[in-house]
Design a protein around this motif. Structure first.
Motif: not given
Length: 155
Positions: A53-72
């Motif tokens: 979850i990134g730094k908030p901008n006007n109270g809203i933050s970008l969230r990146i949530e991993i759903k599946r690991i595909i690496g070996k």
């Protein structure tokens, strides 16, 4: 095939997947690849093994949530670094470059970025009907301006 013969990140930003206001990123790294959902939240900044979850901008933050690991051979520290890189690229691709004399195409692209970037406010509005209606009206007006500009420019 070497690691860099294909793009490291592939973003799906068409939002036609029917599961709400979010985008997706696929990291194609051989050892630490993943598929993640990108959306917005009002949660505080933070990093876990599978969420950034990134730094908030006007109270809203970008969230990146991993759903599946595909690496070996996944490594948590490397995955966190790749999530940070994905966040930077996503934010960079969502921002409009400053142009001295914008063309019609520049203005249309800006409206697309503005519309897509503001759709997340719908989910942030929750059940507040008045706020949702205001946001929907604004988005509809921006879309109408975009289409009028397209008509006038002959594109």
């Amino acid at each position: 095939m070497g690691k860099r013969e294909i793009p490291l990140f592939v973003f799906d930003k068409n939002r036609e997947h029917g599961i709400g206001e979010c985008d997706f990123v696929c990291c194609t790294d051989i050892d630490n690849g993943f598929i993640a959902k990108i959306d917005y939240t009002n949660e505080p900044e933070g990093v876990t093994e599978r969420t950034r979850i990134g730094k908030p901008n006007n109270g809203i933050s970008l969230r990146i949530e991993i759903k599946r690991i595909i690496g070996k051979n996944p490594d948590d520290a490397t995955i966190r670094t790749l999530m940070k890189k994905a966040e930077s690229l996503y934010v960079e691709s969502s921002q409009m470059k400053v142009v001295e004399k914008p063309t019609d195409a520049d203005m249309i692209n800006f409206l697309d970025i503005l519309i897509d970037g503001n759709k997340h406010y719908l989910s942030a509005a929750g059940s507040d009907v008045n706020e949702r209606n205001t946001i929907l009206s604004s988005l509809k007006m921006l879309d109408s301006i975009k289409h009028r500009l397209i008509e006038l420019s002959g594109n």
